[in-house]
Design an enzyme around this catalytic site. Structure first.
Site, PDB file in Angstrom:
ATOM      1  N   LYS A 111       0.869  -1.355   0.033  1.00 40.30           N
ATOM      2  CA  LYS A 111       0.082  -0.100   0.096  1.00 40.30           C
ATOM      3  C   LYS A 111       0.893   1.324   0.185  1.00 40.30           C
ATOM      4  O   LYS A 111       0.406   2.334  -0.476  1.00 40.30           O
ATOM      5  CB  LYS A 111      -1.140   0.233   1.319  1.00 40.30           C
ATOM      6  CG  LYS A 111      -1.932  -1.032   1.085  1.00 40.30           C
ATOM      7  CD  LYS A 111      -3.408  -0.967   1.449  1.00 40.30           C
ATOM      8  CE  LYS A 111      -4.238  -1.990   0.684  1.00 40.30           C
ATOM      9  NZ  LYS A 111      -5.638  -2.223   1.307  1.00 40.30           N
ATOM     10  N   LYS A 192      -3.060  -9.998  -6.347  1.00 42.30           N
ATOM     11  CA  LYS A 192      -4.404 -10.420  -5.945  1.00 42.30           C
ATOM     12  C   LYS A 192      -5.640  -9.278  -6.328  1.00 42.30           C
ATOM     13  O   LYS A 192      -5.358  -8.229  -6.411  1.00 42.30           O
ATOM     14  CB  LYS A 192      -4.540 -10.613  -4.353  1.00 42.30           C
ATOM     15  CG  LYS A 192      -4.744  -9.268  -3.370  1.00 42.30           C
ATOM     16  CD  LYS A 192      -5.142  -9.661  -1.968  1.00 42.30           C
ATOM     17  CE  LYS A 192      -5.632  -8.454  -1.481  1.00 42.30           C
ATOM     18  NZ  LYS A 192      -6.834  -7.748  -1.664  1.00 42.30           N
ATOM     19  N   LYS A 195     -10.142  -4.543  -3.755  1.00 43.42           N
ATOM     20  CA  LYS A 195     -11.178  -3.428  -4.123  1.00 43.42           C
ATOM     21  C   LYS A 195     -10.674  -2.063  -4.439  1.00 43.42           C
ATOM     22  O   LYS A 195     -11.219  -1.214  -5.383  1.00 43.42           O
ATOM     23  CB  LYS A 195     -11.943  -2.951  -2.602  1.00 43.42           C
ATOM     24  CG  LYS A 195     -13.008  -3.817  -2.256  1.00 43.42           C
ATOM     25  CD  LYS A 195     -13.615  -3.381  -0.864  1.00 43.42           C
ATOM     26  CE  LYS A 195     -13.331  -4.385   0.169  1.00 43.42           C
ATOM     27  NZ  LYS A 195     -12.450  -4.057   1.145  1.00 43.42           N
TER      28      LYS A 195
HETATM   29  P1  ATP Z   1      -8.564  -3.155  -0.335  1.00 43.13           P
HETATM   30  O1  ATP Z   1      -7.944  -2.939  -1.549  1.00 43.13           O
HETATM   31  O2  ATP Z   1      -9.238  -1.669   0.081  1.00 43.13           O
HETATM   32  O3  ATP Z   1      -7.447  -3.545   0.890  1.00 43.13           O
HETATM   33  P2  ATP Z   1      -9.565  -5.878  -0.090  1.00 43.13           P
HETATM   34  O4  ATP Z   1     -10.273  -6.305  -1.853  1.00 43.13           O
HETATM   35  O5  ATP Z   1      -8.128  -6.222   0.048  1.00 43.13           O
HETATM   36  O6  ATP Z   1      -9.551  -4.266  -0.360  1.00 43.13           O
HETATM   37  P3  ATP Z   1     -10.353  -6.188   2.324  1.00 43.13           P
HETATM   38  O7  ATP Z   1     -11.405  -5.360   3.107  1.00 43.13           O
HETATM   39  O8  ATP Z   1      -9.079  -5.581   2.821  1.00 43.13           O
HETATM   40  O9  ATP Z   1     -10.639  -6.237   0.907  1.00 43.13           O
HETATM   41  O10 ATP Z   1     -10.370  -7.558   2.995  1.00 43.13           O
HETATM   42  C1  ATP Z   1     -11.617  -8.281   3.187  1.00 43.13           C
HETATM   43  C2  ATP Z   1     -11.631  -9.828   3.461  1.00 43.13           C
HETATM   44  O11 ATP Z   1     -11.447 -10.006   1.917  1.00 43.13           O
HETATM   45  C3  ATP Z   1     -10.247 -10.199   4.047  1.00 43.13           C
HETATM   46  O12 ATP Z   1     -10.417 -11.377   4.690  1.00 43.13           O
HETATM   47  C4  ATP Z   1      -9.293 -10.489   2.887  1.00 43.13           C
HETATM   48  O13 ATP Z   1      -8.213 -11.647   3.230  1.00 43.13           O
HETATM   49  C5  ATP Z   1     -10.151 -10.958   1.861  1.00 43.13           C
HETATM   50  N1  ATP Z   1      -9.578 -10.953   0.600  1.00 43.13           N
HETATM   51  C6  ATP Z   1      -9.432  -9.896  -0.052  1.00 43.13           C
HETATM   52  N2  ATP Z   1      -9.185  -9.952  -1.297  1.00 43.13           N
HETATM   53  C7  ATP Z   1      -8.907 -11.176  -1.459  1.00 43.13           C
HETATM   54  C8  ATP Z   1      -8.636 -12.077  -2.493  1.00 43.13           C
HETATM   55  N3  ATP Z   1      -8.138 -11.574  -3.900  1.00 43.13           N
HETATM   56  N4  ATP Z   1      -8.953 -13.339  -2.598  1.00 43.13           N
HETATM   57  C9  ATP Z   1      -9.206 -13.900  -1.540  1.00 43.13           C
HETATM   58  N5  ATP Z   1      -9.532 -13.402  -0.256  1.00 43.13           N
HETATM   59  C10 ATP Z   1      -9.590 -11.605  -0.411  1.00 43.13           C
HETATM   60 MG    MG Z   2      -7.089  -5.657   1.670  1.00 50.21          MG
END
Ligand code: ATP
Ligand code: MG
Length: 328
Positions: A111, A192, A195
């Site tokens: 990040k 990965k 969002k």
């Molecule tokens: P951001 O980009 O804002 O960090 P994010 O998509 O990583 O958003 P989070 O809110 O940080 O989402 O994470 C929420 C949950 O989703 C956590 O348990 C995280 O491990 C899971 N998660 C996030 N991205 C993935 C992915 N690509 N595959 C599987 N699990 C995921």
């Molecule tokens: Mg995340």
């Protein structure tokens, strides 16, 4: 019943990575655990965000979780900032967390690269706030995606340190992973799905069918295949990986054979996937539209969730403050 905690940030539309890696598992686990699910808005503040939009994004996320099947009769669903003990415990845990450990965190490095002009103390301290989220409720299991396993290791380390320094009160929380613990980005399969990486890189749970089809049509496949100009190697392709979670075993077998013999092209393979994703998301989308009609009802669920969470938090904080010498 084991105590379960997990959180999700209101940083954007939730996607199939969040769903398959975490939320689908939450829904399945809530029946057999003492479950708490938290919309972690303090975490969302650690990267640049729009304060005017955050309330709606928070409410939207709560609606998404309910649409996926989080049931307020079985679980406590609440907003992090409604329970101030999360930040209160963070301070206490900060004092026993070595900064060397925080410097090793992959998410902080990623990040910091993503937002080079906004590397703030909150982003650095994110894992300690996460440890506080979990330990505040003496949680034992934490269903997360693979990207959060490193943070959870730190939570365990912090729990151990607290227990050794003051008093044995925290269980060491264990991660619970799904087979889809790491779903990759549509635009860059080496990263990965996230969002914060922008809508083209993910399929949102609320994407309409034509958008799902369009995003998949332009998604990156096994790029090396083109250069090698040899038959397809499905195992190396992100689209083929996604089939594992949405398509039937018979379909997957046929796709693998057809890809190897080039009897199906990438577009055909993507079309089958699009249809299967559309089918799986349809009931969630219907429920989500229903819920959106009554935002006051959602606010009530969140307020009740916060009240229940706060009762536990206050009780545990009193114990933590006693053990750390903060009470006279
Ligand atoms: P951001 O980009 O804002 O960090 P994010 O998509 O990583 O958003 P989070 O809110 O940080 O989402 O994470 C929420 C949950 O989703 C956590 O348990 C995280 O491990 C899971 N998660 C996030 N991205 C993935 C992915 N690509 N595959 C599987 N699990 C995921
Ligand atoms: Mg995340």
């Amino acid at each position: 019943m084991a105590k379960l905690f997990s959180g999700i940030q209101p940083t954007g539309a939730i996607h199939i990575g969040n769903y398959l890696g975490a939320i689908k598992n939450w829904v399945a686990l809530q029946a057999k655990h003492d479950s708490m699910f938290c919309v972690v808005n303090y975490h969302a503040m650690t990267v640049p965000y729009d304060a005017e939009k955050l309330p709606q994004m928070t409410l939207d996320l709560a609606m998404d979780l309910l649409a996926c099947g989080i049931d307020p009769r079985k679980s406590i669903l609440f907003i992090q900032s409604d329970v101030p003990e999360h930040t209160e415990l963070t301070w206490i845990l900060n004092t026993i967390t070595p900064i060397g450990e925080l410097k090793r965190m992959t998410q902080f490095k990623d990040k910091s690269t993503q937002y080079p002009d906004a590397i703030n103390m909150g982003l650095f301290d994110y894992p300690v706030l996460m440890a506080a989220d979990i330990l505040l409720y003496k949680s034992e299991v934490v269903p997360v995606g693979e990207d959060q396993v490193q943070h959870l290791e730190l939570s365990r380390e912090v729990a151990r340190r607290f227990n050794n320094t003051f008093c044995q009160i925290f269980p060491e929380p264990k991660p619970l992973l799904t087979p889809a613990a790491r779903i990759m980005s549509l635009t860059d399969p080496t990263k990965k799905m996230s969002k914060s990486a922008g809508p083209a890189s993910y399929i949102a749970l609320n994407d309409p069918p034509e958008i799902i089809a369009k995003k998949l049509a332009t998604a990156v496949t096994d790029e090396a295949r083109k250069k090698r100009a040899d038959p397809g190697t499905p195992e190396k392709c992100n689209i083929y990986s996604l089939h594992q979670y949405f398509s039937s075993p018979a379909e997957i077998k046929k796709i693998a054979e057809d890809c190897r013999t080039a009897s199906i092209g990438c577009l055909g393979c993507k079309k089958i996937l699009a249809n299967n994703i559309i089918k799986e998301l349809a009931p969630i989308q219907v429920k989500r539209k229903e819920l959106a009609k009554n935002p006051d009802q959602i606010k009530k669920i969140l307020a009740q969730g916060a009240e229940r969470a706060r009762a536990i938090a206050q009780k545990n904080m009193a114990e933590i403050k006693t053990k750390t010498g903060l009470l006279l």
